[in-house]
Design a protein around this motif. Structure first.
Motif, short mmCIF file in Angstrom:
data_model
loop_
_atom_site.label_atom_id
_atom_site.label_comp_id
_atom_site.label_asym_id
_atom_site.label_seq_id
_atom_site.Cartn_x
_atom_site.Cartn_y
_atom_site.Cartn_z
N ASN A 132 1.06 -1.33 -0.12
CA ASN A 132 -0.12 -0.19 -0.18
C ASN A 132 0.56 1.13 -0.43
O ASN A 132 1.81 0.88 0.71
CB ASN A 132 -0.94 -0.04 1.30
CG ASN A 132 -2.04 1.11 1.38
OD1 ASN A 132 -1.75 1.94 0.14
ND2 ASN A 132 -2.01 1.80 2.69
N ALA A 134 1.00 4.63 0.97
CA ALA A 134 0.82 5.37 2.38
C ALA A 134 0.83 6.55 2.04
O ALA A 134 2.10 6.91 1.79
CB ALA A 134 0.59 4.61 3.66
N LEU A 138 -0.15 6.73 8.20
CA LEU A 138 -0.46 5.56 8.15
C LEU A 138 -1.73 4.79 8.42
O LEU A 138 -1.99 3.82 8.88
CB LEU A 138 0.69 4.84 8.80
CG LEU A 138 1.77 3.47 8.43
CD1 LEU A 138 2.29 4.03 7.31
CD2 LEU A 138 2.07 2.64 9.34
N ASP A 150 -4.42 3.62 -1.36
CA ASP A 150 -4.80 3.81 0.42
C ASP A 150 -6.32 3.50 0.63
O ASP A 150 -6.70 2.87 1.00
CB ASP A 150 -4.18 5.20 0.50
CG ASP A 150 -3.84 4.87 2.08
OD1 ASP A 150 -4.15 3.38 2.55
OD2 ASP A 150 -3.40 5.76 2.49
N CYS A 165 -2.90 0.43 12.52
CA CYS A 165 -2.41 1.46 11.00
C CYS A 165 -1.27 2.35 13.33
O CYS A 165 -0.64 3.02 13.39
CB CYS A 165 -2.93 2.02 10.07
SG CYS A 165 -2.02 0.80 9.31
N HIS A 196 2.48 -1.51 4.37
CA HIS A 196 2.72 -0.08 3.99
C HIS A 196 3.93 0.53 4.17
O HIS A 196 4.12 0.88 4.89
CB HIS A 196 1.43 0.50 5.27
CG HIS A 196 0.12 0.12 6.06
ND1 HIS A 196 -1.04 -0.09 4.98
CD2 HIS A 196 0.48 -1.69 6.17
CE1 HIS A 196 -1.63 -0.70 5.78
NE2 HIS A 196 -1.00 -2.03 6.16
#
Length: 291
Positions: A132, A134, A138, A150, A165, A196
């Protein structure tokens, strides 16, 4: 962001693996989906009341209103009821999606491992981990229906992803530095995990600093996959969306970094790297640099 992160040290995997239960396979709630109940629960929360007062969601379906309410919901505690209701809907929707198994993708060899170039929705790929792109908080995208990866990943994974996260960032004590990465479970995604990473933002002319940061992002993702003993990873085109990194140079940096990493880790558990292209342009660029 006003905070200077250059001299701050991020936490390692061992600092958050246990509270995130990374060693446990996620088992989703198997009960029926109750859209009305989930909607009522979210509408009672402060963030839900504020969003609904604005009347911007009146034209949307009840399901899309739930998406918007979950998107603006602040990070923090997630009740079991909320998680179960969200899981039930996402699991029902997952059965209606066309899921691609990474094991069935065409591939070619690189340093004794397999490389695949695949254009498609990364939230519908069955693989050990997806990446991802990010932001430094996050916590996912807070803009309902935003076209960024995201948003798409958090929307498909479920409310637990933002909670996890938040646990990571709270333990770390500061936002994520560009070029670093963290891992969570994938929850309602076909992927087992989500890695991430915060890629560089290119505001005008690209600098060597951004090039180095992009290399660091790819390397951090691969390092984390190796630390988790994963066998496959799907890498999105980090920073080439709203972060503005030129797609052609990003494709070359990705290939160069991945190729070097694989040669430097001949005994790695990682056996399959998927280059995920969201659009035809990125797929063409990947095919050009890899062949």
């Amino acid at each position: 962001m006003s905070q200077n992160l250059n001299n701050l040290v991020g936490i390692g995997l061992q600092a958050y693996a246990q509270p995130l239960h990374l060693d446990e396979t996620f088992i989703p709630y198997q009960g029926p989906a109750h859209i009305e109940t989930l909607y009522a629960l979210l509408a009672e929360e402060d963030s839900g009341q504020l969003l609904l007062k604005q009347k911007q969601l009146d034209r949307f379906s009840k399901r899309d209103r739930i998406r918007a309410l979950l998107t603006v919901r602040p990070a923090g505690k997630v009740s079991q009821e909320l998680a179960d209701l969200n899981d039930a809907i996402l699991q029902e929707e997952l059965t209606q999606k066309v899921v691609t198994d990474s094991c069935e993708l065409d591939s070619f060899a690189c340093a004794g491992r397999s490389i695949s170039i695949w254009q498609g929705d990364i939230t519908q790929l069955k693989v050990d981990a997806i990446v991802n792109a990010a932001n430094s908080q996050l916590l996912g995208c807070f803009i309902p229906f935003h076209p960024c990866i995201d948003y798409a990943i958090h929307d498909a994974a479920g409310v637990q992803l933002r909670r996890d996260c938040d646990i990571i960032i709270t333990r770390q004590g500061h936002p994520e530095k560009t070029g670093e990465a963290k891992i969570t479970r994938g929850y309602n995604l076909p992927a087992s995990f989500v890695i991430h990473t915060v890629g560089p933002i290119v505001r005008e002319t690209i600098r060597d600093t951004e090039r180095q940061q992009l290399r660091a992002s790819y390397k951090s993702c691969l390092d984390l996959a190796e630390e988790m003993h994963l066998k496959s990873i799907a890498l999105c085109a980090i920073s080439t969306g709203v972060f503005g990194f030129p797609k052609d140079e990003a494709a070359y940096i990705a290939k160069e970094t991945i190729q070097m990493w694989l040669h430097e880790h001949p005994k790695s558990s990682l056996q399959h790297v998927i280059m995920n292209a969201f659009d035809e342009e990125t797929q063409r660029l990947y095919e050009e640099v890899w062949t």
